[in-house]
Design a protein around this motif. Sequence first.
Motif, mmCIF file in Angstrom:
data_model
loop_
_atom_site.group_PDB
_atom_site.id
_atom_site.type_symbol
_atom_site.label_atom_id
_atom_site.label_comp_id
_atom_site.label_asym_id
_atom_site.label_seq_id
_atom_site.Cartn_x
_atom_site.Cartn_y
_atom_site.Cartn_z
ATOM 1 N N ILE A 25 0.810 -1.326 -0.155
ATOM 2 C CA ILE A 25 0.048 -0.072 -0.034
ATOM 3 C C ILE A 25 0.871 1.235 0.183
ATOM 4 N N LEU A 26 2.001 1.192 0.848
ATOM 5 C CA LEU A 26 2.747 2.645 0.935
ATOM 6 C C LEU A 26 3.369 2.548 -0.293
ATOM 7 N N ARG A 27 3.999 1.643 -1.239
ATOM 8 C CA ARG A 27 4.471 1.792 -2.458
ATOM 9 C C ARG A 27 3.537 2.377 -3.389
ATOM 10 N N ALA A 28 2.241 1.622 -3.447
ATOM 11 C CA ALA A 28 1.158 2.235 -4.530
ATOM 12 C C ALA A 28 1.057 3.761 -4.153
ATOM 13 N N ILE A 184 7.807 6.554 11.193
ATOM 14 C CA ILE A 184 7.923 5.229 11.608
ATOM 15 C C ILE A 184 6.567 4.845 12.303
ATOM 16 N N THR A 185 6.213 3.463 11.737
ATOM 17 C CA THR A 185 4.932 2.881 12.044
ATOM 18 C C THR A 185 5.453 1.606 13.112
ATOM 19 N N LEU A 240 -3.913 2.437 9.590
ATOM 20 C CA LEU A 240 -2.517 3.180 9.764
ATOM 21 C C LEU A 240 -2.152 3.872 8.628
ATOM 22 N N VAL A 241 -2.471 3.454 7.584
ATOM 23 C CA VAL A 241 -2.065 4.253 6.135
ATOM 24 C C VAL A 241 -2.626 5.746 6.360
ATOM 25 N N LEU A 244 -1.017 7.613 8.664
ATOM 26 C CA LEU A 244 0.425 8.312 8.358
ATOM 27 C C LEU A 244 0.127 9.520 7.462
ATOM 28 N N GLU A 245 -0.863 9.340 6.422
ATOM 29 C CA GLU A 245 -1.107 10.601 5.522
ATOM 30 C C GLU A 245 -1.438 11.747 6.434
ATOM 31 N N ARG A 246 -2.364 11.617 7.754
ATOM 32 C CA ARG A 246 -2.718 12.690 8.325
ATOM 33 C C ARG A 246 -1.333 13.251 8.990
#
Length: 258
Positions: A25-28, A184-185, A240-241, A244-246
């Motif tokens: 998902i992060l790569r996409a 960092i997650t 979680l993603v 991260l965006e927020r």
Amino acid sequence: MTEALAGRTVVVTRPTERAARLLQILRARGARPVLAPAIELRPVRSAALTRALRDLAAGDFAWVLLTSPATVRMLDERLEGPGDVRAKVAAIGEGTAAAFARWAGRQPDLLPKAFTVAALARAFPRGTGRVLCARADIAPDGLEDALEAKGWTPLRVDAYRTVFPRTLPAEARAALSDGAVDAITFTSASTVRGFISVLGASGLRGNPKVVCIGPVTAKEARAHGLTVHAVANPHTTDGLVDALERALRPRSTIRSTP
């Protein structure tokens, strides 16, 4: 690709075998994920677990609690098949529920709205009978006491062991030491402890955003001196993603009216 994650370096501390979807998902979305597994999950071979699984297959448990996909993997490896789960199933989290459904061909009987052990304890019905609590060796106490208070007879056994690494992969060490990490997650309290045991809170450079999958993980991060910038809601990989965006989204500039 999204603006908030495009070109951002994100450290993923999840165990290697559970990180594939988050990395994808992060790569996409245009990010550069760096895998830094802060824990390793290893199978347990014990007489207590063997006896518990024998009793499960014999129908001696009313319920079995699955608190992570690793517990489902343990059942897959140790039982003859899904038919040996002769009990109702309670699961924590969509990932655990999905893993069980893929393996067993049926959905869990109980999935709490919030994906935490505390929420599972609250959602669990009152009743009598044995409940198999197959958990990580370092999982905190409390769940079994809550079940006992509702009339059940819980049996806790270690389903897998959590091992902390002695070091992180070279790519992760380089990015962290160079201050090149944007975020960092952390996906469990144990990933926080494993990461800190290797690096230490003072080893972070460049002020990366710390994003946690849920409140228990966030509490652990704060206890180790980390500033938590966002917590996922819901407590899933997708949540979680979004968190991260927020955390990484630039603040909007407010222009005054002339």
